[in-house]
Design a protein around this motif. Structure first.
Motif, PDB file in Angstrom:
ATOM      1  N   PRO A   1       0.821  -1.218   0.000  1.00  0.00           N
ATOM      2  CA  PRO A   1       0.000   0.000   0.000  1.00  0.00           C
ATOM      3  C   PRO A   1       0.850   1.262   0.000  1.00  0.00           C
ATOM      4  CG  PRO A   1      -0.083  -1.094   2.143  1.00  0.00           C
ATOM      5  CD  PRO A   1       0.621  -2.028   1.220  1.00  0.00           C
ATOM      6  N   ALA A   2       0.528   2.197  -0.891  1.00  0.00           N
ATOM      7  CA  ALA A   2       1.318   3.420  -1.041  1.00  0.00           C
ATOM      8  C   ALA A   2       1.340   4.258   0.225  1.00  0.00           C
ATOM      9  CB  ALA A   2       0.768   4.235  -2.208  1.00  0.00           C
ATOM     10  N   ASP A   3       0.260   4.226   1.005  1.00  0.00           N
ATOM     11  CA  ASP A   3       0.182   5.056   2.204  1.00  0.00           C
ATOM     12  C   ASP A   3       0.634   4.325   3.466  1.00  0.00           C
ATOM     13  OD1 ASP A   3      -1.940   3.290   2.206  1.00  0.00           O
ATOM     14  OD2 ASP A   3      -3.378   4.727   3.022  1.00  0.00           O
ATOM     15  N   GLN A   4       1.178   3.119   3.300  1.00  0.00           N
ATOM     16  CA  GLN A   4       1.668   2.346   4.443  1.00  0.00           C
ATOM     17  C   GLN A   4       3.050   1.783   4.120  1.00  0.00           C
ATOM     18  OE1 GLN A   4      -1.996  -0.181   4.566  1.00  0.00           O
ATOM     19  NE2 GLN A   4      -2.071   0.397   6.723  1.00  0.00           N
ATOM     20  N   PRO A   5       4.076   2.625   4.116  1.00  0.00           N
ATOM     21  CA  PRO A   5       5.409   2.159   3.728  1.00  0.00           C
ATOM     22  C   PRO A   5       5.950   1.051   4.622  1.00  0.00           C
ATOM     23  CG  PRO A   5       5.520   4.335   4.742  1.00  0.00           C
ATOM     24  CD  PRO A   5       4.069   4.052   4.481  1.00  0.00           C
TER      25      PRO A   5
ATOM     26  N   GLN B   1       5.222  -2.149   2.988  1.00  0.00           N
ATOM     27  CA  GLN B   1       5.751  -2.363   1.652  1.00  0.00           C
ATOM     28  C   GLN B   1       6.969  -3.286   1.701  1.00  0.00           C
ATOM     29  OE1 GLN B   1       6.558   1.530   0.043  1.00  0.00           O
ATOM     30  NE2 GLN B   1       4.394   2.086  -0.076  1.00  0.00           N
TER      31      GLN B   1
ATOM     32  N   ARG C   1       4.395  18.131   8.224  1.00  0.00           N
ATOM     33  CA  ARG C   1       3.785  16.923   8.808  1.00  0.00           C
ATOM     34  C   ARG C   1       4.207  16.722  10.261  1.00  0.00           C
ATOM     35  NH1 ARG C   1       4.733  11.861   4.799  1.00  0.00           N
ATOM     36  NH2 ARG C   1       4.851  12.992   2.824  1.00  0.00           N
TER      37      ARG C   1
ATOM     38  N   LYS D   1      10.446  10.424   9.115  1.00  0.00           N
ATOM     39  CA  LYS D   1       9.787   9.260   8.513  1.00  0.00           C
ATOM     40  C   LYS D   1       9.527   8.179   9.565  1.00  0.00           C
ATOM     41  CE  LYS D   1      10.920   9.697   3.632  1.00  0.00           C
ATOM     42  NZ  LYS D   1      11.271   8.950   2.397  1.00  0.00           N
TER      43      LYS D   1
ATOM     44  N   GLY E   1       6.394   7.293  10.508  1.00  0.00           N
ATOM     45  CA  GLY E   1       5.276   6.509  10.001  1.00  0.00           C
ATOM     46  C   GLY E   1       4.194   6.156  10.991  1.00  0.00           C
TER      47      GLY E   1
ATOM     48  N   GLU F   1       1.527   8.294  12.010  1.00  0.00           N
ATOM     49  CA  GLU F   1       0.484   9.316  12.051  1.00  0.00           C
ATOM     50  C   GLU F   1      -0.916   8.769  12.300  1.00  0.00           C
ATOM     51  OE1 GLU F   1       3.821  10.957   9.419  1.00  0.00           O
ATOM     52  OE2 GLU F   1       2.854   9.011   9.778  1.00  0.00           O
ATOM     53  N   ASP F   2      -1.154   7.501  11.987  1.00  0.00           N
ATOM     54  CA  ASP F   2      -2.500   6.942  12.147  1.00  0.00           C
ATOM     55  C   ASP F   2      -2.646   6.117  13.423  1.00  0.00           C
ATOM     56  OD1 ASP F   2      -0.776   4.947  11.271  1.00  0.00           O
ATOM     57  OD2 ASP F   2      -2.341   3.889  10.147  1.00  0.00           O
TER      58      ASP F   2
END
Length: 399
Positions: free
Chosen positions: A63-67, A70, A369, A380, A382, A384-385
């Motif tokens: 997923p592009a929004d979950q590096p 990946q 950010r 980075k 990662g 934020e959510d």
């Protein structure tokens, strides 16, 4: 003239993807020593160099929004034998939280843990911190094994060879083992999670400096520690490219101590111009820049890291710079891997995460950010959510 210029965990090459970014700063460090050596065959591995160079240009899957989910060219492992129902207990043997990079990751990992506890995947994660000591971490792993209450193991090794037998003992329990951030010389773990590696860092940074300097220009390389493979690989790659491009590069070990970094830069500026600064980790980057300011010298072309202190100083000065990254978001991945493993889902045998530097065009976005985060935070990260965002990271609440 300006110039542009799959291995498994068990292989020495892949096992040497060890990370010590943002290494521990020791204020008692002795005066730095210029190494005056060329790239050592002990650290330069052409096959691994080529592999990581290629991986820099490969689009990761996922997923592009979950590096943190990946993976680059993954070879998947069947985990059906580990499928279980109900919340499971994890045991985490951590090398340390002795530097800002590891502290940022540890905060993020604990917030990810809360989310998986809330969803009923993990009951608890018992953690032991080795405080950068091999013997302590071996004892920690053996304690977990003897305790017999671990449904799975997560291990961030303090060092490679010393931890290998202990990791193998954990594998012999029949419970899934996840190794991340630093490797070991065995392929018994279900998955080994790490960003691309040290050679990729060295290539990214050296090529940037070469593209922005002239043949014959001088670069001062500020190195944290000797003998740490990922750091040695960063320098081995950079030194190779500097030599080929005709860049004069001198390197010093400073352990990231700001006073020593300032001394190195001041001494070099006293003997002539310095056009570039290369770092194998971001600790002390601001001190290096301040040394130029105090000397009244022009700012260098520089590579630091994605720690916010550097990004902010970079923005304030307008200097030409790059922020290489050893992806801090990897601290989420072991827990998400455990979720997949307990569900019997495939995971990559070697889980290579993306590792992309922050460029000038991206800097403002990452600063926005991370507005309100402390200087020791990594852009980075990662998280934020995750629960607690942004307050937990802003307050730097170390669990």
């Amino acid at each position: 003239m300006k110039r542009s210029l799959k291995a498994t965990v068990g292989l020495v090459g892949a096992a040497s993807l060890i990370l010590l970014a943002g290494c521990t700063t020791d204020p008692s460090v002795e005066a730095p020593q210029e190494t005056g050596e060329t790239a050592d065959a002990e650290w330069f591995d052409q096959e691994l160099y080529d592999k990581q160079d290629q991986e820099r240009g490969i689009e990761p899957e996922g997923p592009a929004d979950q590096p943190y989910l990946q993976a680059i060219e993954p070879v998947m492992a069947d985990t059906s034998e580990y499928q279980v129902d109900g919340a499971q207990k994890l045991c985490f043997a951590n090398a340390s939280i002795s530097n800002p990079w590891r502290q940022t990751g540890w905060i993020t990992m604990n917030e990810q843990l809360k989310a998986l506890q809330d969803s009923g995947v993990i009951s608890e994660m018992e953690t032991r911190d080795a405080q950068d000591n091999d013997d302590t971490q071996i004892a920690d792993i053996d304690y977990f094994i003897a305790e017999g209450n671990c449904d799975g193991f997560i291990i961030s090794p303090n060092s490679t060879a010393a931890m290998t037998p202990a990791v193998e003992r954990a594998c012999e329990t029949g419970k899934p083992v996840i190794v991340f951030d630093r490797g070991v010389q065995t392929d018994c773990a279900v998955t080994f999670i790490h960003p691309i590696g040290g050679f990729a860092w060295g290539i990214d940074t050296a090529e940037f400096l070469i593209d922005n300097l002239e043949e014959g220009d001088k670069v001062v390389a500020l190195r944290i520690l000797p003998g740490v493979d990922v750091l040695e690989q960063r320098w081995a790659a950079a030194e190779k490219l500097f030599d080929e491009a005709g860049i004069e590069a001198v390197d010093y070990f400073t352990e990231g101590d700001p006073a020593e970094i300032k001394k190195v830069i001041s001494d070099e500026l006293a003997t002539g111009d310095v056009q570039g600064v290369w770092m194998d980790a971001g600790d002390g980057a601001v001190a290096a820049i301040e040394a130029f300011e105090e000397a009244g010298a022009d700012y260098p072309v520089m590579t630091g890291e994605d720690e916010l202190s550097f990004l902010r100083k970079w923005e304030d000065t307008g200097m030409t710079a790059l922020a290489p990254v050893y992806s801090n978001f990897q601290w989420r991945t072991p827990l998400l891997a455990a979720e997949k493993i307990f569900a019997g889902e495939e995971v990559p045998e070697e889980w290579v995460l993306p590792q992309s530097p922050i460029t000038e065009d991206e800097r403002a976005d990452f600063l926005e950010r991370n507005d309100g985060m402390p200087d020791g935070h990594y852009a980075k990260f990662g998280g934020e959510d995750l629960p607690g965002y942004p307050q937990i990271w802003q307050d730097r609440q170390i669990p």
